[in-house]
Design an enzyme around this catalytic site. Sequence first.
Site, PDB file in Angstrom:
ATOM      1  N   HIS A 419       0.988  -0.975   0.256  1.00  0.00           N
ATOM      2  CA  HIS A 419       0.153  -0.050  -0.425  1.00  0.00           C
ATOM      3  C   HIS A 419       1.570   1.493   0.195  1.00  0.00           C
ATOM      4  O   HIS A 419       0.955   1.181   1.345  1.00  0.00           O
ATOM      5  CB  HIS A 419      -0.846   0.073   1.224  1.00  0.00           C
ATOM      6  CG  HIS A 419      -2.420  -1.153   0.894  1.00  0.00           C
ATOM      7  ND1 HIS A 419      -2.506  -1.756   1.807  1.00  0.00           N
ATOM      8  CD2 HIS A 419      -2.705  -2.122   0.050  1.00  0.00           C
ATOM      9  CE1 HIS A 419      -3.133  -2.737   2.230  1.00  0.00           C
ATOM     10  NE2 HIS A 419      -3.410  -2.700   0.456  1.00  0.00           N
ATOM     11  N   GLU A 422       1.389   4.189   3.309  1.00  0.00           N
ATOM     12  CA  GLU A 422       1.864   3.763   4.798  1.00  0.00           C
ATOM     13  C   GLU A 422       3.281   3.924   4.022  1.00  0.00           C
ATOM     14  O   GLU A 422       3.802   2.692   4.073  1.00  0.00           O
ATOM     15  CB  GLU A 422       1.583   1.886   4.393  1.00  0.00           C
ATOM     16  CG  GLU A 422      -0.402   2.256   4.249  1.00  0.00           C
ATOM     17  CD  GLU A 422      -1.138   0.948   4.373  1.00  0.00           C
ATOM     18  OE1 GLU A 422      -0.290  -0.067   4.647  1.00  0.00           O
ATOM     19  OE2 GLU A 422      -2.151   0.830   4.708  1.00  0.00           O
ATOM     20  N   HIS A 515       2.982  -2.597   6.796  1.00  0.00           N
ATOM     21  CA  HIS A 515       1.853  -2.454   6.623  1.00  0.00           C
ATOM     22  C   HIS A 515       1.111  -0.933   7.339  1.00  0.00           C
ATOM     23  O   HIS A 515       2.242  -0.846   8.699  1.00  0.00           O
ATOM     24  CB  HIS A 515       0.217  -2.815   6.388  1.00  0.00           C
ATOM     25  CG  HIS A 515       0.097  -3.645   5.599  1.00  0.00           C
ATOM     26  ND1 HIS A 515      -0.535  -3.465   4.527  1.00  0.00           N
ATOM     27  CD2 HIS A 515       0.611  -4.672   5.055  1.00  0.00           C
ATOM     28  CE1 HIS A 515      -0.386  -4.385   3.622  1.00  0.00           C
ATOM     29  NE2 HIS A 515       0.189  -5.462   4.366  1.00  0.00           N
ATOM     30  N   GLU A 587       0.890  -3.922  11.911  1.00  0.00           N
ATOM     31  CA  GLU A 587       0.105  -2.791  10.950  1.00  0.00           C
ATOM     32  C   GLU A 587       0.821  -1.718  12.356  1.00  0.00           C
ATOM     33  O   GLU A 587       1.164  -1.943  13.208  1.00  0.00           O
ATOM     34  CB  GLU A 587      -1.242  -3.034  11.419  1.00  0.00           C
ATOM     35  CG  GLU A 587      -2.102  -3.673  10.906  1.00  0.00           C
ATOM     36  CD  GLU A 587      -2.477  -3.374   9.677  1.00  0.00           C
ATOM     37  OE1 GLU A 587      -1.925  -1.784   8.793  1.00  0.00           O
ATOM     38  OE2 GLU A 587      -3.145  -4.013   8.305  1.00  0.00           O
TER      39      GLU A 587
END
Length: 859
Positions: A419, A422, A515, A587
């Site tokens: 992504h 990010e 991420h 994350e």
Amino acid sequence: MFPTLETELKQETLPDPYEDFMYRHLRYYGYFKATQGFTGSNPGRGHGTAHQATLRRRPTCHNQKDPQLKYTRPTCLSSTVRRQIEAVSRGSLLLSSPLLKSRQLLHNDFGEVNPRLREPRDLFAFLPSSGPLQAPRWPIECEVIKENIHHIEWIPPQPEYFYQPTGNEKVPEIVGEEEGTVVYQLDSVPTEGSYFTSSRVGGKRGIIKDLAVTLQGPEDNALLFESRFESGNLQKAVRVDTYEYELTLRTDLYTNKYTQWFYFRVQNTRKDATYRFTIVNLLKPKSLYTLGMKPLMYSQLDANTHNIGWRREGSEIKYYKNNTDGGQQPFYCLTWTIQFPHDQDTCFFAHCYPYTYTDLQCYLLSVANNPVQAQFCKLRTLCRSLAGNVVYLLTITNPSRTPQEAAAKKAVVLSARVHPGESNGSWIMKGFLDFILSNSPDAQLLRNIFVFKVVPMLNPDGVIVGNSRCSLAGRDLNRHYKTILKDSFPCIWYTRNMIKRLLEEREVLLYCDFHGHSRKNNIFLYGCNNNDRKYWLHERVFPLMLSKNAPDKFSFHSCNFKVQRCKEGTGRVVMWRMGILNSYTMESTFGGSTLGNKRDTHFTTEDLKSLGHQVCDTLLDFCDPDRAKFMQCLEELKELLQQEIHKKFNELGQDMELEGNWSGISLSDIESSTSGSDSSLSDGLPAHLLNIARELNKKKRLYKKKKKKPLQTRKQRNEQYQKNSLMREFKLTDVAERAGFASTLQKPHAFSRNSKNTSSSMVRNEKPRLNESQLNARDKDTSLDPSNVTALILSQSKERTQREKPGFTASCSAKRSTNRSQEPARDMKPSWSRNRYPVAKRGRATLMVYPSLHVYTYP
């Protein structure tokens, strides 16, 4: 850095590595007579090379190639070729000759020729040791300014605390361009309905005009906006008051959604004024800006004069719903006020610390030019993206002395930036690479026992154009890891294929994709529950260890291990299905920490990089031959599971005795879903790719049909018919017996004896439950070691533990490194229990010494 963006950078013509082989082959079989002692050369496959003169059917001296002709003994050679061969036979490699172009033969430290070839150059990314890097390729619709944007790294001397709302924050009404003045707007932005066709260095052809307003004089205080640079994202700016602007972000290219990442520049600032910026088209109903997160600002004058980089700035921060209803999906607004530090300054605003494709190339160039790191870090091209940008693959491991030792190493696969918005994932990756490529004893030990496969930027196209989530295919790559469209999703197709081949060679101990998260603070992992009772709860050990090594950043309670159907196409789930037990998505928050000494403070780039170091530290704990820490974590996980079960039943208003059957409860029924994650449902394939996918699936079905058994003869069909008839008679006689006790096979659900509505996933996925006695027997009889380290490392560790002083408990501080800048904060210690499970300290003194030559590159 890029002297010209109008033309492609031309790579040098690479030589053919097979000429030496062809010379020896032809001479061995008598097709070529030359002076003995030829040591080989390596010109190109193309025209004008020496070995072409030897592959002629007739004694002619013109270049002529015919694949149908057989080689015959040549009777003449040109005088130039003869002189070249005689020179080589005397031991002088005339590599500068136009006929002998070999650069493949290796030399040792004494200048002697090493009789082996270099690794094929076309497997490596072309990173020149001097001169310009390969310029990024843009879609031909994108306008790109010629300026090079560069930012310095800086660590704030004081913690940057969250913004504390006062309750009096202004909620400005959206005015729009009808009542305001458009001061910046991109002309052509490809949205949904169009698709990527081609790319070029520099993007759109023609003259790049200035989109900002023209100042009327020195007293004109209008801000000048710009975002047409690498990773920039701003589509439109509307001036609604003297110092107030409404901003519209550009959606991901070839889509009509995904607006989160912003990164733009403003010029012509005024020091004493209070400016207000309002982003009007955000799509997420929840954001960390409601929890005190501040935008990032960068002042060029401060960077040049005071060496100050990105910092958190802003007041009156408010995240709210846009009341304008255009009949489409609802939009949300982010507003904040700012006072610039200088007059006539150039400032940047960003959602997170930018890390561009050029930043990655510069970093990899420094690694490639480091002679020490080049011995254990191999840089290759995994593939090229849709736009033709290189997707880099790093293989990091210490040289092995024997093929057996190389084959015994397990693999660890890490990736980031699938992504593109990010960017915090890239900073964690940079911290990991800084540590694993260093000369610290821990890094050397990790390189001794593991092979690291690292893809530092999976989606370079999205990073270059400033997308938030998608590639130039207009889709979220992290929902298409099962794709069969290699040409449309090359980055993830080749990544999955690389891991598939790696699994055929060796065990992959861990996979982790880095991420960013826009709704939760701290750092946490998403994993996959394992249904194999042999490895019950093992997938949770690594996250728990990481939370102990980084107690002020990592939250184990925010981790989740439930596999949802909408996440089947993610890298985490696909790699888990391929057989990697410890498969994670890491994350990292865009905000900061709510834990320990960093409570209510923003993360800096140094905080993110330190987590990459702590990932390495946790790997050592996870694979420590002394299993005390591993067993301690398993015991803690069992206690946490019992607490979660009690909590679940209390919420349902039910009572249940957990003695004897608590270990058989489905973990997926206890955990909540990961719907709070930054997830997007798969939109399926774009319209222009549907027909291609159908054709590929059709070919796949036809291929499977061809692999079926051949047609049977009449005799074989008769025998099969008789066999089937006998089987049917046998089944009919057995039905009554089975019907008599079929009801006894139906057992109540283990989660609740009183509840009638049970989850179907438990019946479908879970294996027969084990009672407490069976669980204890399993714990005694089954090894809980997730990574059988090589015999060499085990023996070394035993020797080290015997030399250590007894009684050293697991409450020791983090492992020390020779590089002090890469250590965690001195006052932060892993939160291992001090009263249970003593652990012998892992020694770092004794390290294997490997030879500098004959490096095996089996990984």
